[in-house]
Write an enzyme that holds these catalytic residues in place. Structure first.
Site, PDB file in Angstrom:
ATOM      1  N   GLY A  72       0.793  -1.210   0.000  1.00 46.98           N
ATOM      2  CA  GLY A  72       0.000   0.000   0.000  1.00 46.98           C
ATOM      3  C   GLY A  72       0.833   1.270   0.000  1.00 46.98           C
ATOM      4  O   GLY A  72       0.484   2.256  -0.658  1.00 46.98           O
ATOM      5  N   ALA A 201      -2.815  -6.146   0.330  1.00 50.48           N
ATOM      6  CA  ALA A 201      -3.434  -7.453   0.568  1.00 50.48           C
ATOM      7  C   ALA A 201      -3.487  -7.845   2.035  1.00 50.48           C
ATOM      8  O   ALA A 201      -4.434  -8.507   2.474  1.00 50.48           O
ATOM      9  CB  ALA A 201      -2.684  -8.528  -0.224  1.00 50.48           C
ATOM     10  N   THR A 238      10.647  -8.144 -11.339  1.00 48.04           N
ATOM     11  CA  THR A 238      10.026  -9.454 -11.523  1.00 48.04           C
ATOM     12  C   THR A 238       8.846  -9.612 -10.566  1.00 48.04           C
ATOM     13  O   THR A 238       8.953  -9.339  -9.370  1.00 48.04           O
ATOM     14  CB  THR A 238      11.052 -10.578 -11.266  1.00 48.04           C
ATOM     15  N   CYS A 326       2.395   1.665  11.637  1.00 49.36           N
ATOM     16  CA  CYS A 326       3.543   2.246  10.933  1.00 49.36           C
ATOM     17  C   CYS A 326       4.235   3.321  11.753  1.00 49.36           C
ATOM     18  O   CYS A 326       5.332   3.761  11.406  1.00 49.36           O
ATOM     19  CB  CYS A 326       3.101   2.816   9.586  1.00 49.36           C
TER      20      CYS A 326
END
Length: 394
Positions: A72, A201, A238, A326
């Site tokens: 996010g 997610a 990737t 956070c």
């Protein structure tokens, strides 16, 4: 410690078994690089396509408008910086709020060092912006508005559709941090006039380290990460195939039966809030009605500090927080609580309890049982409480 009660779902969720089950083959059997040309790689490329379609269905957008990110915070940074630098010839003004996640606030602060002007909107005592103030903040130099869908600390849900309509009428791009909204609120990016939306997610029972950014077709945005041509040359690196697969399955599950899940969570939350507000000198932070996320309870207890409450709850097996995960290392009070008008000394005594799909009535009753004696014990040791009692006796 007699049991473990997890009440920090806003910080992160567990990975659901059915999500992990879909992910597992992409760690061991289907490990091909999707940028290669052999059949093993085609399997992983197909898996990305399936997940992208699942996200598009959840947001009600087109498949090619979904771009996978490392989480996010990356999606937020990409939206803010990418739009700003790609559109600086049109203007240099950005509008956000004082209660955004730090991924937004710090990105905006960085842009201020690069010649951009940022307006940080005030919010009311429930954390909601004033739409008239918002309209008046838009100028002919405004290129982007970024207002979070639902607040991660106090659960406030902003009037996103109305904000989107105002942005559309003024031809200003609208980004929303939807990290806390997925699985809690029905989202239709087209109907809500949303141009960009960030998601992660691990907030809806998927894996950590994977997110996505919805970018409306035709929106001009610079790349944040340069390198290879992955994600249609928009986001190099990737692909995290297991993570992308997990995100796709998790969001598919998250948007199913939202109404029924919200009804259950709201009922448990209301019981929790009612029980904890019986503690003297306590206060619910944020909205008291449908403008609040169903699983969010944020309460201040005067005369003590939130960190002490958390340590005591941990000893009783209760996992909670005092604000955003956070910023858990910060000694400063929550910027969100200060923005809604709480003084420093009261904001320091905040406790955030967030419920999720595995939360039970027994969990709620346990917290209601163990927290009051914790508050009493901490207050008995608090000089602030002692000073308050002396003042009461005068």
């Amino acid at each position: 410690m007699s049991r473990t009660v997890y009440m920090d779902y806003a910080a992160t969720t567990y990975v659901k078994p059915e999500v992990l089950s879909e992910m597992m083959p992409y760690f061991t059997e289907k490990y091909g690089n999707p940028s290669s040309f052999y059949s093993l790689s085609r399997e992983t490329k197909k898996a990305i396509d399936v997940s992208r379609e699942r996200v598009s269905k959840a947001l009600k957008c087109e498949i090619n408008e979904v771009f996978f990110t490392g989480g996010g915070s990356e999606a937020d940074n990409w939206a803010i910086k990418g739009i700003a630098f790609a559109n600086r010839k049109k203007g240099n003004h950005i509008i956000t709020t004082k209660i955004e996640h730090h991924a937004i606030l710090h990105a905006c602060e960085y842009l201020e060092t690069q010649g951009f002007d940022v307006t940080y909107l005030e919010v009311d005592s429930e954390g909601v912006i004033n739409l008239e103030d918002f309209k008046n903040a838009i100028t002919d130099k405004t290129i982007l508005v970024s207002i979070m869908f639902a607040n991660n600390e106090i659960g406030t849900i902003q009037p996103i559709k109305e904000i989107g309509e105002i942005c559309s009428q003024n031809k200003v791009l609208f980004h929303t941090d939807g990290v806390q909204a997925i699985g809690n609120i029905e989202i239709d990016v087209k109907a809500m006039h949303i141009d960009l939306l960030s998601l992660s997610a691990h907030k809806f029972y998927g894996p950590k380290g994977i997110g996505a950014l919805y970018i409306k077709r035709g929106v001009k945005i610079d790349n944040l990460i340069h390198g290879g041509g992955q994600e249609r040359a928009r986001r190099a690196g990737t692909e995290n195939i297991p993570g992308i697969v997990g995100l796709g399955k998790a969001i598919e599950l998250a948007v199913s039966d939202i109404e029924e899940k919200n009804k259950r969570l709201s009922s448990l939350r209301d019981k929790l809030v009612e029980g904890l507000l019986n503690i003297p000198y306590s206060k619910l932070n944020g909205p008291k009605d449908s403008k609040r996320l169903p699983g969010n309870a944020n309460i201040c207890f005067k005369f003590i500090e939130g960190e002490s409450i958390l340590l005591s709850l941990d000893f009783e097996g209760v996992c909670a927080s005092s604000g955003s995960a956070c910023t858990s290392g910060s000694l400063d009070p929550s910027h969100v609580l200060l923005a809604i008008g709480l003084p420093h000394e009261i904001a320091h005594g905040s406790l955030r309890l967030t419920l999720g799909e595995s939360t039970t009535l027994e969990d709620v009753e346990y917290v209601i049982q163990v927290l009051p004696p914790i508050i009493k014990r901490l207050r008995d040791m608090s000089p602030l409480w002692e000073d308050f009692l002396k003042g009461e006796k005068k």
